[in-house]
Design a protein around this motif. Sequence first.
Motif, PDB file in Angstrom:
ATOM      1  N   GLU A 184       0.788  -1.129  -0.014  1.00  0.00           N
ATOM      2  CA  GLU A 184       0.088  -0.208  -0.009  1.00  0.00           C
ATOM      3  C   GLU A 184       0.940   1.389   0.055  1.00  0.00           C
ATOM      4  OE1 GLU A 184      -3.356   2.256   2.788  1.00  0.00           O
ATOM      5  OE2 GLU A 184      -2.868   0.207   3.292  1.00  0.00           O
ATOM      6  N   ALA A 185       1.992   1.144   0.865  1.00  0.00           N
ATOM      7  CA  ALA A 185       2.833   2.379   0.897  1.00  0.00           C
ATOM      8  C   ALA A 185       3.473   2.532  -0.448  1.00  0.00           C
ATOM      9  CB  ALA A 185       3.792   2.057   1.931  1.00  0.00           C
ATOM     10  N   ALA A 186       4.008   1.367  -1.069  1.00  0.00           N
ATOM     11  CA  ALA A 186       4.721   1.467  -2.453  1.00  0.00           C
ATOM     12  C   ALA A 186       3.694   1.999  -3.471  1.00  0.00           C
ATOM     13  CB  ALA A 186       5.087   0.057  -2.911  1.00  0.00           C
ATOM     14  N   GLU A 187       2.563   1.557  -3.484  1.00  0.00           N
ATOM     15  CA  GLU A 187       1.642   2.185  -4.528  1.00  0.00           C
ATOM     16  C   GLU A 187       1.324   3.527  -4.282  1.00  0.00           C
ATOM     17  OE1 GLU A 187      -1.683  -0.434  -3.910  1.00  0.00           O
ATOM     18  OE2 GLU A 187      -0.861  -2.064  -5.032  1.00  0.00           O
ATOM     19  N   ARG A 188       1.036   4.051  -3.095  1.00  0.00           N
ATOM     20  CA  ARG A 188       1.088   5.605  -2.627  1.00  0.00           C
ATOM     21  C   ARG A 188       2.219   6.010  -3.269  1.00  0.00           C
ATOM     22  NH1 ARG A 188      -0.605   4.990   2.192  1.00  0.00           N
ATOM     23  NH2 ARG A 188       1.494   5.025   3.121  1.00  0.00           N
ATOM     24  N   MET A 189       3.400   5.706  -3.006  1.00  0.00           N
ATOM     25  CA  MET A 189       4.634   6.421  -3.458  1.00  0.00           C
ATOM     26  C   MET A 189       4.812   6.426  -5.177  1.00  0.00           C
ATOM     27  SD  MET A 189       6.392   7.333  -0.892  1.00  0.00           S
ATOM     28  CE  MET A 189       8.004   7.985  -2.176  1.00  0.00           C
ATOM     29  N   VAL A 190       4.314   5.466  -5.670  1.00  0.00           N
ATOM     30  CA  VAL A 190       3.959   5.585  -7.320  1.00  0.00           C
ATOM     31  C   VAL A 190       3.259   6.520  -7.724  1.00  0.00           C
ATOM     32  CG1 VAL A 190       3.055   4.132  -9.284  1.00  0.00           C
ATOM     33  CG2 VAL A 190       4.589   3.076  -7.581  1.00  0.00           C
TER      34      VAL A 190
ATOM     35  N   ALA B 164       2.703  11.945  -9.929  1.00  0.00           N
ATOM     36  CA  ALA B 164       2.401  13.316  -9.721  1.00  0.00           C
ATOM     37  C   ALA B 164       3.368  14.430 -10.056  1.00  0.00           C
ATOM     38  CB  ALA B 164       1.493  13.685  -8.775  1.00  0.00           C
ATOM     39  N   ASP B 165       4.373  13.883  -9.422  1.00  0.00           N
ATOM     40  CA  ASP B 165       5.903  14.790  -9.546  1.00  0.00           C
ATOM     41  C   ASP B 165       6.161  14.794 -10.898  1.00  0.00           C
ATOM     42  OD1 ASP B 165       7.858  16.382  -8.595  1.00  0.00           O
ATOM     43  OD2 ASP B 165       9.234  14.747  -8.170  1.00  0.00           O
ATOM     44  N   VAL B 166       6.232  13.570 -11.817  1.00  0.00           N
ATOM     45  CA  VAL B 166       6.715  13.621 -13.195  1.00  0.00           C
ATOM     46  C   VAL B 166       5.829  14.534 -13.862  1.00  0.00           C
ATOM     47  CG1 VAL B 166       6.819  12.227 -15.026  1.00  0.00           C
ATOM     48  CG2 VAL B 166       7.936  11.319 -12.957  1.00  0.00           C
ATOM     49  N   GLN B 167       4.503  14.510 -13.724  1.00  0.00           N
ATOM     50  CA  GLN B 167       3.602  15.341 -14.414  1.00  0.00           C
ATOM     51  C   GLN B 167       3.785  17.023 -14.173  1.00  0.00           C
ATOM     52  OE1 GLN B 167       1.723  14.362 -16.980  1.00  0.00           O
ATOM     53  NE2 GLN B 167       2.478  12.420 -16.359  1.00  0.00           N
ATOM     54  N   ARG B 168       4.188  16.959 -12.740  1.00  0.00           N
ATOM     55  CA  ARG B 168       4.438  18.345 -12.344  1.00  0.00           C
ATOM     56  C   ARG B 168       5.671  19.193 -12.964  1.00  0.00           C
ATOM     57  NH1 ARG B 168       7.444  20.970  -8.365  1.00  0.00           N
ATOM     58  NH2 ARG B 168       7.796  18.935  -7.262  1.00  0.00           N
ATOM     59  N   GLN B 169       6.899  18.025 -13.059  1.00  0.00           N
ATOM     60  CA  GLN B 169       8.145  18.681 -13.657  1.00  0.00           C
ATOM     61  C   GLN B 169       7.766  18.646 -15.411  1.00  0.00           C
ATOM     62  OE1 GLN B 169      10.464  19.439 -12.134  1.00  0.00           O
ATOM     63  NE2 GLN B 169       9.847  18.748 -10.146  1.00  0.00           N
ATOM     64  N   LYS B 170       6.986  17.760 -15.586  1.00  0.00           N
ATOM     65  CA  LYS B 170       6.780  18.051 -17.283  1.00  0.00           C
ATOM     66  C   LYS B 170       6.213  19.406 -17.586  1.00  0.00           C
ATOM     67  CE  LYS B 170       6.134  13.129 -18.721  1.00  0.00           C
ATOM     68  NZ  LYS B 170       5.164  12.408 -19.319  1.00  0.00           N
ATOM     69  N   ARG B 171       5.181  19.858 -16.660  1.00  0.00           N
ATOM     70  CA  ARG B 171       4.501  21.035 -16.769  1.00  0.00           C
ATOM     71  C   ARG B 171       5.417  22.261 -16.689  1.00  0.00           C
ATOM     72  NH1 ARG B 171       0.440  18.793 -13.801  1.00  0.00           N
ATOM     73  NH2 ARG B 171       1.043  19.699 -11.985  1.00  0.00           N
ATOM     74  N   GLU B 172       6.289  22.146 -15.726  1.00  0.00           N
ATOM     75  CA  GLU B 172       7.474  23.199 -15.382  1.00  0.00           C
ATOM     76  C   GLU B 172       8.217  23.262 -16.539  1.00  0.00           C
ATOM     77  OE1 GLU B 172       9.101  22.950 -11.662  1.00  0.00           O
ATOM     78  OE2 GLU B 172       7.156  23.146 -10.607  1.00  0.00           O
ATOM     79  N   LEU B 173       8.365  22.198 -17.083  1.00  0.00           N
ATOM     80  CA  LEU B 173       9.526  22.115 -18.351  1.00  0.00           C
ATOM     81  C   LEU B 173       8.758  22.916 -19.654  1.00  0.00           C
ATOM     82  CD1 LEU B 173      12.299  21.597 -19.647  1.00  0.00           C
ATOM     83  CD2 LEU B 173      11.450  19.290 -19.722  1.00  0.00           C
TER      84      LEU B 173
ATOM     85  N   GLU C 169      11.567   3.842  -9.230  1.00  0.00           N
ATOM     86  CA  GLU C 169      12.179   3.087  -7.810  1.00  0.00           C
ATOM     87  C   GLU C 169      10.929   2.754  -7.222  1.00  0.00           C
ATOM     88  OE1 GLU C 169      14.663   4.443  -4.146  1.00  0.00           O
ATOM     89  OE2 GLU C 169      15.318   5.324  -5.956  1.00  0.00           O
ATOM     90  N   ALA C 170      10.091   3.853  -7.365  1.00  0.00           N
ATOM     91  CA  ALA C 170       8.749   3.415  -6.639  1.00  0.00           C
ATOM     92  C   ALA C 170       7.939   2.325  -7.323  1.00  0.00           C
ATOM     93  CB  ALA C 170       7.936   4.494  -6.542  1.00  0.00           C
ATOM     94  N   ALA C 171       8.131   2.344  -8.651  1.00  0.00           N
ATOM     95  CA  ALA C 171       7.303   1.219  -9.404  1.00  0.00           C
ATOM     96  C   ALA C 171       8.005  -0.390  -9.099  1.00  0.00           C
ATOM     97  CB  ALA C 171       7.308   1.514 -10.704  1.00  0.00           C
ATOM     98  N   GLU C 172       9.370  -0.297  -8.922  1.00  0.00           N
ATOM     99  CA  GLU C 172       9.966  -1.604  -8.782  1.00  0.00           C
ATOM    100  C   GLU C 172       9.558  -2.185  -7.230  1.00  0.00           C
ATOM    101  OE1 GLU C 172      14.038  -1.159  -8.797  1.00  0.00           O
ATOM    102  OE2 GLU C 172      14.091  -0.776 -10.869  1.00  0.00           O
ATOM    103  N   ALA C 173       9.166  -1.302  -6.348  1.00  0.00           N
ATOM    104  CA  ALA C 173       8.879  -2.007  -5.247  1.00  0.00           C
ATOM    105  C   ALA C 173       7.186  -2.352  -5.017  1.00  0.00           C
ATOM    106  CB  ALA C 173       8.939  -0.723  -3.898  1.00  0.00           C
ATOM    107  N   VAL C 174       6.647  -2.296  -6.190  1.00  0.00           N
ATOM    108  CA  VAL C 174       5.130  -2.857  -6.383  1.00  0.00           C
ATOM    109  C   VAL C 174       5.327  -4.082  -6.973  1.00  0.00           C
ATOM    110  CG1 VAL C 174       2.829  -2.175  -7.296  1.00  0.00           C
ATOM    111  CG2 VAL C 174       4.117  -0.161  -6.281  1.00  0.00           C
ATOM    112  N   ARG C 175       4.853  -5.185  -6.285  1.00  0.00           N
ATOM    113  CA  ARG C 175       4.869  -6.244  -6.989  1.00  0.00           C
ATOM    114  C   ARG C 175       3.615  -6.510  -7.982  1.00  0.00           C
ATOM    115  NH1 ARG C 175       6.410 -10.838  -2.363  1.00  0.00           N
ATOM    116  NH2 ARG C 175       8.036  -9.487  -1.373  1.00  0.00           N
TER     117      ARG C 175
END
Length: 551
Positions: free
Chosen positions: A237-243, A248-257, A316-322
């Motif tokens: 559950e924590a791993a999926e939350r981190m994903v 969301a962070d990737v999308q924000r960085q894309k918008r800022e770029l 890294e977050a996705a790797e933690a999700v089985r």
Amino acid sequence: MSTASTHILCASLTFAWPDGTGVFDDFQLSVGPGRTGLIGLNGCGKSTLLKLVAGELTPAEGSIRTMGEVGYLPQNLVLDTGLRVDEVLGIAGTRAALHAIEAGDPSVEHFTAVGDDWDVEERALATLDQLGLGHIGLDRTIGEVSGGEGVLLRLAALLLARPDVLLLDEPTNNLDLYARRRLYDAVASWSGVLVVVSHDRELLELVDQIADLRDGGVRWYGGNFTAYEEALAVEQEAAERMVRVAEADVQRQKRELAETHVKLARRKKFGQKAQDEKRVPKIVANGLKRKAQVSAGRLRTEHTEKLAEARGRLDEAAEAVRDDDEIRIELPYTTVHPGRGVLRLKELTLRYGTEVKGEFEVRGPERIALVGRNGAGKTTLLRTIAGELAPVSGEAETQVPHRFLPQRLDVLDDELSVAANVARFAPDATDNRIRAQLARFLFRGARADQPAGTLSGGERFRATLAALLLSEPAPKLLMLDEPTNNLDMASVRRLTAALDAYEGALIVASHDVPFLESIGITRWLLLDDGGLRDIDVADVREGRLPVNTPM
């Protein structure tokens, strides 16, 4: 874990099979006191690891150190049928010397052989009694006992030897419920170091810690299997939350770029316009232009790096999700309508003496659990229904297309690929259709071309199930003999999902009660000396079975 408390230490372990298939690469493991449940997907190397620790295999690199004597119970136990029970227990020499002394022979070699072990027979008989084998004499031969009793005899030998480290590989395979309970008691009372590989949930509830072998490493979880599942659920559950946070962070960085590119384009446009209108001297304009280019380059680089970092965090977050795949099957031609005749047995006498008196019928999409002691004749009955064995007398008539999944999984031709094996059962199916169906059983692309002889236990099971279910005509009666033997937890879940999707009639011979309950069994049948009869699931679960039929 301190070195003093470590009983198994694997350092920089590397091992590969002769064909080059790698199993471990720079593998590390440290096991201390207590009962450890070793789990993991089929093919991850659990049995191989036990063989390495037991000294039956040699690593290519690295070292294995164990503290004290090691006892090992392999998954596939083969005992010489001519051996006496005392030979299997490892006490034949001591016992013979003891009998010679009692008969009046004072030879030194006899006393040397006995040493201080004067109560060897009493201890052996007590151990046999502890495992429910008190009825077996020390002079009996292995050929006179059942396969399950043979496994318990080998366990008795290990208990008598009192090793410092005990390794058990799928010890409940082929044991009936009665024998399993005896083994559970032995494991629960074991005070030394124990490592058990098992898919048996009830057995894993008795361990002190779980070692999850995955992706070439081990993750440790304190407590039994229930505690492991709870910890894993929180972890996932924590791993999926981190994903989700990383996405969301990737999308924000894309918008800022993107916003940075727009801002720089506007700045360039306004600067060019000012220069064209000669509002600033040319030398000043060029200086401002160079400064703006440096600033723009720095800004682009900064946002590009932030985006790359955000993507890295997402990976890294996705790797933690089985994301273990599940079997998906759709078999539209296996439906059996209620009331449709499926199977009829009449005054049936099987080989080896088992009888089914009177008439017995299966109608409609019933889901039947076939239970009974080892040696009761469950496999013989299924093989007779499947047409592999002729009955001594009586009738066994199947009224719909049927398939039988044997305990030994010997349906496949090891020399043929998975796809070619399925084609044997469905000769009219196109290669595209076979591969599309195999993908639902997790054999995608080149994996469908893998020779059957190279498959792990779980992979072989999936391939066999695929071959039987995709056969033509589609089976409306499916018979399975101890299907969860050698399957890891994930494979058992996949099997459950496959059987949930199956719409035909089902007969499953198994001692795995939790599994039987998970697949929606509608009828429980007991096979014993009294023949075949209906019983209540509560009787199976609680052990309240008829006299002379302990489970």
